[in-house]
Design a protein around this motif. Structure first.
Motif, PDB file in Angstrom:
ATOM      1  N   ILE A 119       4.864   3.989  -8.119  1.00 30.80           N
ATOM      2  CA  ILE A 119       5.897   2.860  -7.517  1.00 30.80           C
ATOM      3  C   ILE A 119       6.269   1.656  -8.608  1.00 30.80           C
ATOM      4  N   LEU A 120       7.092   1.127  -8.545  1.00 29.18           N
ATOM      5  CA  LEU A 120       7.303   0.152  -9.306  1.00 29.18           C
ATOM      6  C   LEU A 120       7.214  -1.401  -8.525  1.00 29.18           C
ATOM      7  N   PRO A 121       6.528  -2.299  -9.052  1.00 25.99           N
ATOM      8  CA  PRO A 121       6.360  -3.647  -8.209  1.00 25.99           C
ATOM      9  C   PRO A 121       7.798  -4.063  -7.794  1.00 25.99           C
ATOM     10  N   GLY A 122       7.558  -4.589  -6.704  1.00 29.50           N
ATOM     11  CA  GLY A 122       8.871  -5.246  -5.982  1.00 29.50           C
ATOM     12  C   GLY A 122       8.738  -5.212  -4.667  1.00 29.50           C
ATOM     13  N   GLY A 123       9.821  -5.084  -3.835  1.00 31.23           N
ATOM     14  CA  GLY A 123       9.813  -5.227  -2.612  1.00 31.23           C
ATOM     15  C   GLY A 123      10.120  -6.495  -1.974  1.00 31.23           C
ATOM     16  N   HIS A 124       9.571  -6.985  -1.013  1.00 30.25           N
ATOM     17  CA  HIS A 124       9.700  -8.412  -0.427  1.00 30.25           C
ATOM     18  C   HIS A 124       8.906  -9.332  -1.614  1.00 30.25           C
ATOM     19  N   PRO A 125       9.478 -10.464  -1.613  1.00 33.08           N
ATOM     20  CA  PRO A 125       9.041 -11.473  -2.464  1.00 33.08           C
ATOM     21  C   PRO A 125       7.444 -11.766  -2.423  1.00 33.08           C
ATOM     22  N   ASN A 162     -12.514  -5.396 -10.476  1.00 34.56           N
ATOM     23  CA  ASN A 162     -11.883  -4.108 -10.533  1.00 34.56           C
ATOM     24  C   ASN A 162     -11.346  -3.697  -9.236  1.00 34.56           C
ATOM     25  N   ARG A 163     -12.022  -4.092  -8.015  1.00 38.87           N
ATOM     26  CA  ARG A 163     -11.962  -3.625  -6.272  1.00 38.87           C
ATOM     27  C   ARG A 163     -10.743  -4.679  -6.085  1.00 38.87           C
ATOM     28  N   LEU A 164     -10.790  -5.768  -6.758  1.00 45.03           N
ATOM     29  CA  LEU A 164      -9.779  -6.748  -6.199  1.00 45.03           C
ATOM     30  C   LEU A 164      -8.449  -6.281  -6.579  1.00 45.03           C
ATOM     31  N   SER A 165      -8.322  -5.708  -7.723  1.00 50.06           N
ATOM     32  CA  SER A 165      -6.817  -5.456  -8.268  1.00 50.06           C
ATOM     33  C   SER A 165      -6.532  -4.138  -7.219  1.00 50.06           C
ATOM     34  N   ASP A 166      -7.426  -3.377  -6.960  1.00 53.10           N
ATOM     35  CA  ASP A 166      -7.084  -2.257  -5.932  1.00 53.10           C
ATOM     36  C   ASP A 166      -6.596  -2.958  -4.514  1.00 53.10           C
ATOM     37  N   TYR A 167      -7.418  -3.598  -4.320  1.00 50.66           N
ATOM     38  CA  TYR A 167      -7.124  -4.341  -2.841  1.00 50.66           C
ATOM     39  C   TYR A 167      -5.896  -5.245  -2.744  1.00 50.66           C
ATOM     40  N   LEU A 168      -5.522  -5.768  -3.950  1.00 49.36           N
ATOM     41  CA  LEU A 168      -4.163  -6.593  -4.068  1.00 49.36           C
ATOM     42  C   LEU A 168      -3.019  -5.560  -4.224  1.00 49.36           C
ATOM     43  N   PHE A 169      -3.207  -4.253  -4.793  1.00 46.47           N
ATOM     44  CA  PHE A 169      -2.200  -3.309  -4.971  1.00 46.47           C
ATOM     45  C   PHE A 169      -1.811  -2.671  -3.357  1.00 46.47           C
ATOM     46  N   GLU A 183       8.377  -0.748  -2.119  1.00 44.01           N
ATOM     47  CA  GLU A 183       8.873  -0.720  -3.551  1.00 44.01           C
ATOM     48  C   GLU A 183       9.493   0.556  -4.140  1.00 44.01           C
ATOM     49  N   PRO A 184      10.504   0.201  -5.074  1.00 34.57           N
ATOM     50  CA  PRO A 184      11.102   1.364  -5.546  1.00 34.57           C
ATOM     51  C   PRO A 184      10.082   2.355  -6.136  1.00 34.57           C
ATOM     52  N   THR A 185      10.219   3.800  -6.308  1.00 32.10           N
ATOM     53  CA  THR A 185       9.534   4.623  -6.758  1.00 32.10           C
ATOM     54  C   THR A 185       9.906   5.013  -8.087  1.00 32.10           C
ATOM     55  N   LEU A 186       9.068   5.583  -8.994  1.00 37.30           N
ATOM     56  CA  LEU A 186       9.315   6.056 -10.237  1.00 37.30           C
ATOM     57  C   LEU A 186       9.803   7.260 -10.161  1.00 37.30           C
TER      58      LEU A 186
END
Length: 192
Positions: A119-125, A162-169, A183-186
């Protein structure tokens, strides 16, 4: 601070390229520890932006609660990175903090469709802001690893980042899905 207290924000103590770690140890502003805890602060600000962009309503209370805990823990990570290795840490990060993030990741991921494409970052603000926060946390993790290569730090700090970045994703995906703004997909380049 009491009424009438006049405390200045600026101290001028950093004008010569140095800053103080916790317990008053002076270091150059380009020190690895300063970069690491400064990047945690930057990530925390990105999370604050995501919180500000979340829609109002009680259906978002649990997400807000989780992110408030994350902001506090990220502040603790920064404080731990700002503490010299021979000094006591005020709020140490532990394995239970990492485990809590893993539980939240699993709970959110169970509510999402499986990923079939990048996925590409984006979507809702708010979702996009969580993606920004995720990338800044990854940078904080890299900075913490650099600190760990030079001097002793609590290994739970690197695991937590490391886990926090996974959680935020996963949370970014969750927010975007719930708000109908995935999000848009690649996809392979089709020449257009």
């Amino acid at each position: 601070m009491g009424e009438g207290t006049n405390v200045r924000i600026y101290t001028r103590s950093g004008d010569k390229g140095e800053t103080s770690l916790i317990h008053g140890v002076r270091v150059p502003k380009h020190a690895a520890r300063v970069e690491a805890y400064g990047t945690c602060d930057e990530a925390n600000s990105c999370i604050g932006l995501a919180l500000a962009l979340l829609p109002a309503g009680p259906e978002w209370d649990e997400v807000r609660r989780q992110l408030a805990v994350v902001q506090t823990k990220l502040f603790h990570v920064g404080a731990e990175l700002a503490t010299p290795p021979d000094k006591p840490v005020g709020w140490p990060i532990g394995d239970d903090d990492v485990t809590n993030l893993e539980r939240q990741i699993d709970a959110l991921d169970a509510q999402l469709p499986p990923l079939a494409n990048f996925i590409l970052p984006g979507g809702h603000p708010a979702g996009a802001a969580l993606h920004v926060a995720r990338t800044v946390v990854r940078r904080a993790e890299r900075a913490a690893v650099r600190v760990a290569a030079e001097e002793a730090i609590n290994p739970a700090v690197v695991r937590y980042l490391n886990r926090l970045s996974d959680y935020l994703f996963v949370l970014a995906r969750y927010v975007n899905q719930r708000l109908g703004r995935p999000e848009p997909t690649l996809h392979a380049d089709d020449g257009t």
